[in-house]
Write a protein that holds these residues in place. Structure first.
Motif, mmCIF file in Angstrom:
data_model
loop_
_atom_site.group_PDB
_atom_site.id
_atom_site.type_symbol
_atom_site.label_atom_id
_atom_site.label_comp_id
_atom_site.label_asym_id
_atom_site.label_seq_id
_atom_site.Cartn_x
_atom_site.Cartn_y
_atom_site.Cartn_z
ATOM 1 N N SER A 125 0.820 -1.207 0.000
ATOM 2 C CA SER A 125 0.000 0.000 0.000
ATOM 3 C C SER A 125 0.855 1.259 0.000
ATOM 4 C CB SER A 125 -0.936 0.012 1.216
ATOM 5 O OG SER A 125 -0.193 0.105 2.427
ATOM 6 N N PHE A 126 2.067 1.167 0.601
ATOM 7 C CA PHE A 126 2.937 2.341 0.630
ATOM 8 C C PHE A 126 3.473 2.662 -0.762
ATOM 9 C CE2 PHE A 126 3.530 0.611 5.016
ATOM 10 C CZ PHE A 126 2.870 1.632 5.665
ATOM 11 N N SER A 127 3.985 1.628 -1.441
ATOM 12 C CA SER A 127 4.535 1.868 -2.772
ATOM 13 C C SER A 127 3.445 2.199 -3.783
ATOM 14 C CB SER A 127 5.326 0.633 -3.244
ATOM 15 O OG SER A 127 4.486 -0.494 -3.340
ATOM 16 N N LEU A 134 7.496 18.353 -0.110
ATOM 17 C CA LEU A 134 8.590 17.458 0.251
ATOM 18 C C LEU A 134 8.135 16.431 1.268
ATOM 19 C CD1 LEU A 134 10.802 19.276 2.842
ATOM 20 C CD2 LEU A 134 9.050 20.520 1.607
ATOM 21 N N GLY A 135 8.949 15.380 1.387
ATOM 22 C CA GLY A 135 8.632 14.315 2.317
ATOM 23 C C GLY A 135 8.904 14.699 3.763
ATOM 24 N N TYR A 136 8.202 14.018 4.670
ATOM 25 C CA TYR A 136 8.357 14.300 6.093
ATOM 26 C C TYR A 136 9.787 14.025 6.553
ATOM 27 C CZ TYR A 136 7.767 13.966 11.133
ATOM 28 O OH TYR A 136 7.914 14.132 12.491
ATOM 29 N N GLY A 137 10.430 12.985 5.991
ATOM 30 C CA GLY A 137 11.801 12.662 6.367
ATOM 31 C C GLY A 137 12.764 13.780 6.012
ATOM 32 N N ILE A 138 12.599 14.385 4.833
ATOM 33 C CA ILE A 138 13.453 15.501 4.414
ATOM 34 C C ILE A 138 13.198 16.713 5.299
ATOM 35 C CG2 ILE A 138 14.008 17.070 2.510
ATOM 36 C CD1 ILE A 138 13.182 14.839 0.583
ATOM 37 N N GLY A 195 3.880 22.167 1.172
ATOM 38 C CA GLY A 195 3.225 20.951 1.646
ATOM 39 C C GLY A 195 4.231 19.895 2.047
ATOM 40 N N ILE A 196 3.824 19.017 2.960
ATOM 41 C CA ILE A 196 4.655 17.902 3.414
ATOM 42 C C ILE A 196 3.819 16.631 3.303
ATOM 43 C CG2 ILE A 196 5.907 16.882 5.352
ATOM 44 C CD1 ILE A 196 6.383 19.698 6.404
ATOM 45 N N TYR A 197 4.368 15.623 2.641
ATOM 46 C CA TYR A 197 3.662 14.340 2.515
ATOM 47 C C TYR A 197 4.291 13.317 3.451
ATOM 48 C CZ TYR A 197 7.504 12.414 -0.310
ATOM 49 O OH TYR A 197 8.719 11.959 -0.739
ATOM 50 N N ALA A 198 3.524 12.301 3.791
ATOM 51 C CA ALA A 198 4.009 11.212 4.642
ATOM 52 C C ALA A 198 3.427 9.895 4.160
ATOM 53 C CB ALA A 198 3.626 11.463 6.093
ATOM 54 N N VAL A 199 4.294 8.973 3.750
ATOM 55 C CA VAL A 199 3.863 7.656 3.284
ATOM 56 C C VAL A 199 4.587 6.561 4.053
ATOM 57 C CG1 VAL A 199 3.699 6.104 1.316
ATOM 58 C CG2 VAL A 199 3.349 8.544 0.980
ATOM 59 N N SER A 200 5.915 6.513 3.922
ATOM 60 C CA SER A 200 6.741 5.556 4.647
ATOM 61 C C SER A 200 8.107 6.190 4.879
ATOM 62 C CB SER A 200 6.888 4.251 3.854
ATOM 63 O OG SER A 200 7.637 4.458 2.668
ATOM 64 N N GLU A 201 8.867 5.583 5.770
ATOM 65 C CA GLU A 201 10.160 6.154 6.135
ATOM 66 C C GLU A 201 11.071 6.301 4.921
ATOM 67 O OE1 GLU A 201 13.891 5.242 9.202
ATOM 68 O OE2 GLU A 201 12.068 4.032 9.284
ATOM 69 N N ASP A 229 9.526 8.940 2.367
ATOM 70 C CA ASP A 229 9.460 10.291 2.912
ATOM 71 C C ASP A 229 10.804 11.015 2.836
ATOM 72 O OD1 ASP A 229 6.865 9.738 3.471
ATOM 73 O OD2 ASP A 229 7.113 9.558 5.632
ATOM 74 N N SER A 230 11.886 10.261 2.620
ATOM 75 C CA SER A 230 13.215 10.873 2.515
ATOM 76 C C SER A 230 13.736 10.875 1.078
ATOM 77 C CB SER A 230 14.202 10.114 3.414
ATOM 78 O OG SER A 230 13.803 10.164 4.762
ATOM 79 N N LYS A 231 12.835 10.629 0.126
ATOM 80 C CA LYS A 231 13.306 10.437 -1.247
ATOM 81 C C LYS A 231 12.956 11.586 -2.191
ATOM 82 C CE LYS A 231 13.366 6.952 -4.924
ATOM 83 N NZ LYS A 231 12.900 5.619 -5.348
#
Length: 400
Positions: free
Chosen positions: A55-57, A147-151, A194-200, A203-205
């Motif tokens: 589901s994440f990918s 950007l991703g939450y990890g970034i 905006g900030i998105y969050a899917v998976s660790e 989120d850093s990619k």
């Protein structure tokens, strides 16, 4: 009715005169029930974990993606775009451009992918609708980025921070002598909206921006892109669409469906599923070998009946068939009971969240008819072998 089947049914639903044999038979049946139940529940749990992992990918990966086989980009002509737009089975498509670049914010740096997307990206990908947990999606023809939450966490970056610039550095093309930073990089100040969050990992990619901005930073033409992401209609024939896309785009473009885009992940999940299946099948094999001993004890217990049937002209082959069918019937009935109990456990977990991974995340399970068929076929096949081994002991020497 078939004679061996009739006798096998009589033996199956009648009690033996020896109480110990009745107990052993019940234990063997309970063992098969528990083995089939355990195998079905494990397969259902793994199906749930598989769906949960994918589901994440799936939030990032389109149904079909076209990329260049050689090089990072390719030219997407207006004629090709028109053909794809009119292609039956395609709900929407989006042009994208990806490149790994360097980001700076408040003295911190981070290497990530800058992904330029056009205005149709939100129709092709669900990230803009389902995964933006803070802020909003970017506006076209702007310097907005998502950007991703990890970034965001690594750079300590918030939204609409006008005191510190969020900058991107993209290596420039050419082989000229580099005498300054301007000669080496194309630079731009971006506006995080905006900030998105899917998976660790995801989120850093990525840092999403407008396609035109990405083309400008990478010094590319308006029709140069790195990929086409396609969403199919619900009832579209995927193979047929891929075949037509190959005809439109040519042999220099690689076209992959969702499974092919995540070939390593799918291979790992399938391997883990197969290994778990083998482990639990080994347990069932051990149970069924004990079951073969129970069938043989039934043969000994019914020795006088068999001798009478033999004297009446029943061939040895038919006597063997009686216990082969007896074992098969017991395995199939026990297996069906195990699958029914396993299904009840799966539905109870889905309805009442009996087992939790975290306080808010229940253990994922998925009921699939395919899993039930796998368990039933496994039990039937192994039960046939066990029953055949036991029934093969029926011979004239047994009655002498």
């Amino acid at each position: 009715m078939n004679f061996p089947l009739y006798i096998a049914q009589r033996y199956l639903f009648s009690k033996s005169k020896t109480n110990a044999i009745n107990i052993i038979t019940r234990i063997a049946a309970v063992g098969i029930v528990m083995g089939s139940l355990a195998l079905f529940v494990v397969l259902s749990v793994f199906s749930g974990l598989r769906e949960f992992s994918l589901s994440f990918s799936n939030d990032f990966d389109p149904d079909i993606k076209a990329t260049a086989i050689k090089g990072k980009t390719f030219v997407f002509s207006p004629n090709q775009e028109m053909q794809i737009k009119n292609l039956e089975g395609i709900a929407s498509y989006s042009k994208v451009l990806e490149e790994k670049v360097l980001f700076f914010f408040d003295g911190k740096e981070q290497v990530a992918y800058l992904k330029g997307v056009d205005t149709r990206f939100t129709q092709t990908n669900v990230i803009a609708k389902n995964n933006i947990f803070n802020g909003k999606w970017l506006q076209p023809n702007s310097y907005d980025v998502v950007l991703g939450y990890g970034i965001s966490e690594k750079l300590s970056l918030g939204l609409f921070d006008f005191n510190n610039a969020f900058e991107v550095y993209v290596p420039r093309k050419g082989k000229n002598v580099i005498e300054s930073e301007a000669d080496a990089f194309n630079k731009a100040a971006l506006i995080p909206v905006g900030i998105y969050a899917v998976s660790e990992e995801l989120d850093s990619k990525y840092v999403f921006c407008d396609l035109l901005l990405a083309q400008k930073l990478l010094e590319l033409q308006a029709n140069e892109i790195s990929g086409i992401e396609i969403k199919l209609k619900p009832n579209a024939n995927e193979e047929n669409v891929i075949l037509k896309l190959r005809q439109i785009l040519g042999d220099t473009i690689s076209i992959k469906n969702r499974a092919q885009q995540n070939a390593t992940l799918y291979k790992m999940l399938n391997t883990e599923n197969f290994i778990l299946y083998l482990i639990f099948t080994l347990v069932i094999i051990m149970i069924l070998f004990a079951f073969a001993g129970a069938v043989f004890m039934i043969i000994i217990d019914k020795k006088d009946h068999l001798k009478t049937l033999l004297s009446l002209g029943t061939p040895i082959k038919s006597l063997r068939s009686i216990f082969l069918l007896y074992g098969l019937l017991l395995c199939v009935i026990s297996g069906l009971i195990g699958i029914a109990l396993g299904s009840a456990i799966v539905f109870a977990q889905k309805a009442f969240n009996l087992i939790m991974i975290t306080e808010t995340l229940p253990y994922p399970v998925v009921f699939e008819v395919q899993n039930g068929l796998i368990v039933l076929v496994t039990i039937t096949f192994l039960g046939f072998i066990s029953s055949w081994i036991a029934s093969s002991r029926v011979s004239k020497a047994l009655f002498d």
